[in-house]
Scaffold this motif. Sequence first.
Motif, short mmCIF file in Angstrom:
data_model
loop_
_atom_site.label_atom_id
_atom_site.label_comp_id
_atom_site.label_asym_id
_atom_site.label_seq_id
_atom_site.Cartn_x
_atom_site.Cartn_y
_atom_site.Cartn_z
N LEU A 1 9.89 0.74 0.63
CA LEU A 1 9.37 0.85 1.99
C LEU A 1 9.80 2.14 2.68
O LEU A 1 9.36 2.42 3.79
CB LEU A 1 9.80 -0.36 2.81
CG LEU A 1 9.31 -1.70 2.25
CD1 LEU A 1 9.67 -2.83 3.19
CD2 LEU A 1 7.82 -1.67 1.99
N GLU A 2 10.65 2.91 2.03
CA GLU A 2 10.96 4.24 2.56
C GLU A 2 9.75 5.16 2.44
O GLU A 2 9.66 6.17 3.13
CB GLU A 2 12.16 4.83 1.82
CG GLU A 2 13.44 4.02 2.03
CD GLU A 2 14.59 4.51 1.16
OE1 GLU A 2 14.37 5.49 0.41
OE2 GLU A 2 15.66 3.91 1.23
N ASN A 3 8.84 4.79 1.56
CA ASN A 3 7.59 5.53 1.38
C ASN A 3 6.53 4.91 2.29
O ASN A 3 6.18 3.73 2.13
CB ASN A 3 7.16 5.45 -0.08
CG ASN A 3 5.91 6.25 -0.37
OD1 ASN A 3 5.12 6.57 0.51
ND2 ASN A 3 5.70 6.57 -1.64
N PRO A 4 5.99 5.66 3.24
CA PRO A 4 4.98 5.08 4.14
C PRO A 4 3.75 4.59 3.41
O PRO A 4 3.03 3.72 3.92
CB PRO A 4 4.65 6.23 5.10
CG PRO A 4 5.10 7.47 4.40
CD PRO A 4 6.26 7.07 3.57
N GLU A 5 3.49 5.10 2.20
CA GLU A 5 2.33 4.65 1.43
C GLU A 5 2.54 3.22 0.93
O GLU A 5 1.57 2.53 0.62
CB GLU A 5 2.08 5.59 0.26
CG GLU A 5 1.62 6.98 0.68
CD GLU A 5 0.35 6.91 1.51
OE1 GLU A 5 -0.61 6.25 1.07
OE2 GLU A 5 0.33 7.51 2.59
N TYR A 6 3.78 2.78 0.84
CA TYR A 6 4.08 1.39 0.50
C TYR A 6 4.16 0.54 1.77
O TYR A 6 3.61 -0.56 1.83
CB TYR A 6 5.42 1.30 -0.23
CG TYR A 6 5.38 1.66 -1.68
CD1 TYR A 6 5.50 0.68 -2.65
CD2 TYR A 6 5.25 2.98 -2.09
CE1 TYR A 6 5.49 1.00 -4.00
CE2 TYR A 6 5.23 3.32 -3.43
CZ TYR A 6 5.35 2.33 -4.38
OH TYR A 6 5.33 2.65 -5.71
N ARG A 7 4.83 1.06 2.76
CA ARG A 7 5.12 0.27 3.95
C ARG A 7 3.85 -0.20 4.67
O ARG A 7 3.83 -1.27 5.29
CB ARG A 7 6.00 1.06 4.91
CG ARG A 7 6.54 0.21 6.05
CD ARG A 7 7.49 0.97 6.96
NE ARG A 7 8.02 0.08 7.95
CZ ARG A 7 9.27 -0.36 7.99
NH1 ARG A 7 10.13 0.03 7.08
NH2 ARG A 7 9.67 -1.17 8.94
N LYS A 8 2.79 0.55 4.57
CA LYS A 8 1.58 0.19 5.31
C LYS A 8 0.96 -1.11 4.82
O LYS A 8 0.13 -1.69 5.53
CB LYS A 8 0.57 1.33 5.24
CG LYS A 8 -0.02 1.57 3.85
CD LYS A 8 -0.94 2.79 3.87
CE LYS A 8 -1.55 3.06 2.50
NZ LYS A 8 -2.42 4.28 2.52
#
Length: 311
Positions: free
Chosen positions: A209-216
């Motif tokens: 989730l540190e990657n915004p591409e995952y967190r979204k």
Amino acid sequence: MLWEKLSEYINISYPLFLLAGTLLLPLAAFGQDSRTVAERLGYDDDAKLLVVHADDIGVTHSENAASISAYEQGAISSGSVMVPCPWFPEIASYARKNPDFDLGIHLTLTSEWKYYQWDGVMPSGKIPSLINEEGYFYETVQDLVKNAELKEIEKELRAQIERAIAYGINPTHLDAHMGGPSATPELFEIMISLGQEYKIPVRIEKSDLENPEYRKFVSPNYIISDTENSLNTSVPADDWNEAYDKIIKNLDPGLHELIVHLAYDNEEMRAVTVDKKHWYEAAWRQRDYDYVTSQRFRELLQKHNIKLVTW
């Protein structure tokens, strides 16, 4: 800090539990609820909660037998099942007769052993991009990501969930074998969507989730455990018990995980794990089994007031 003290022997990361679909508790968005994780789960704020989780169930008879033995001794509180593997029907039969056994689905897209191989639940002709030249899943996540088509991955993961349910398993969560089903944002989205569709919690890593591409892709309603603990590859066999003792002794109040791999170091498991090291070794898995089923482990949990919980 705790993770600094343990870094010599122990891998610690911070997993996240997405409660997909119907939530058991009215949870606030991450960072907006001042209660501890234990309080949000209905325990006192100083409670020490531990999920002892057995990975890779269904791979072999040895893995099944050791995991069942540990469960029946109260040594583990959870496990996850690899549906495409040849010994899946055995553990599914046990799960039908023992519905309280907390089992998730270890979503599997790779086949890592040297001689002992498997392909998908779907016919290979319907998922050709997931299959190597020998007719099995790829050995590594890198080869999976390089070759596999997303539509075929979704078909296969859906088929694994459907087969587990059809065999009488009531999955308590989904997680990713070798990190394959969450290796890219696109794969991560598929896993999250399947969890939401089937109303099965999805276990994911906070580091993703540190990657915004995952967190979204993540709902605001979720619980984060405080630590995930497992032994790393630097631990000598002679220090096994002491390394695990350190984990237990240093758990603070909150929700924690202990990830173990259980099997007997017998002829079957040694043949399966030939030429493999560390987590893949039969001897490693026997040592894990010996520790969690030991009186030493039980007494340490009691001494430190640690409660085993399920997903």
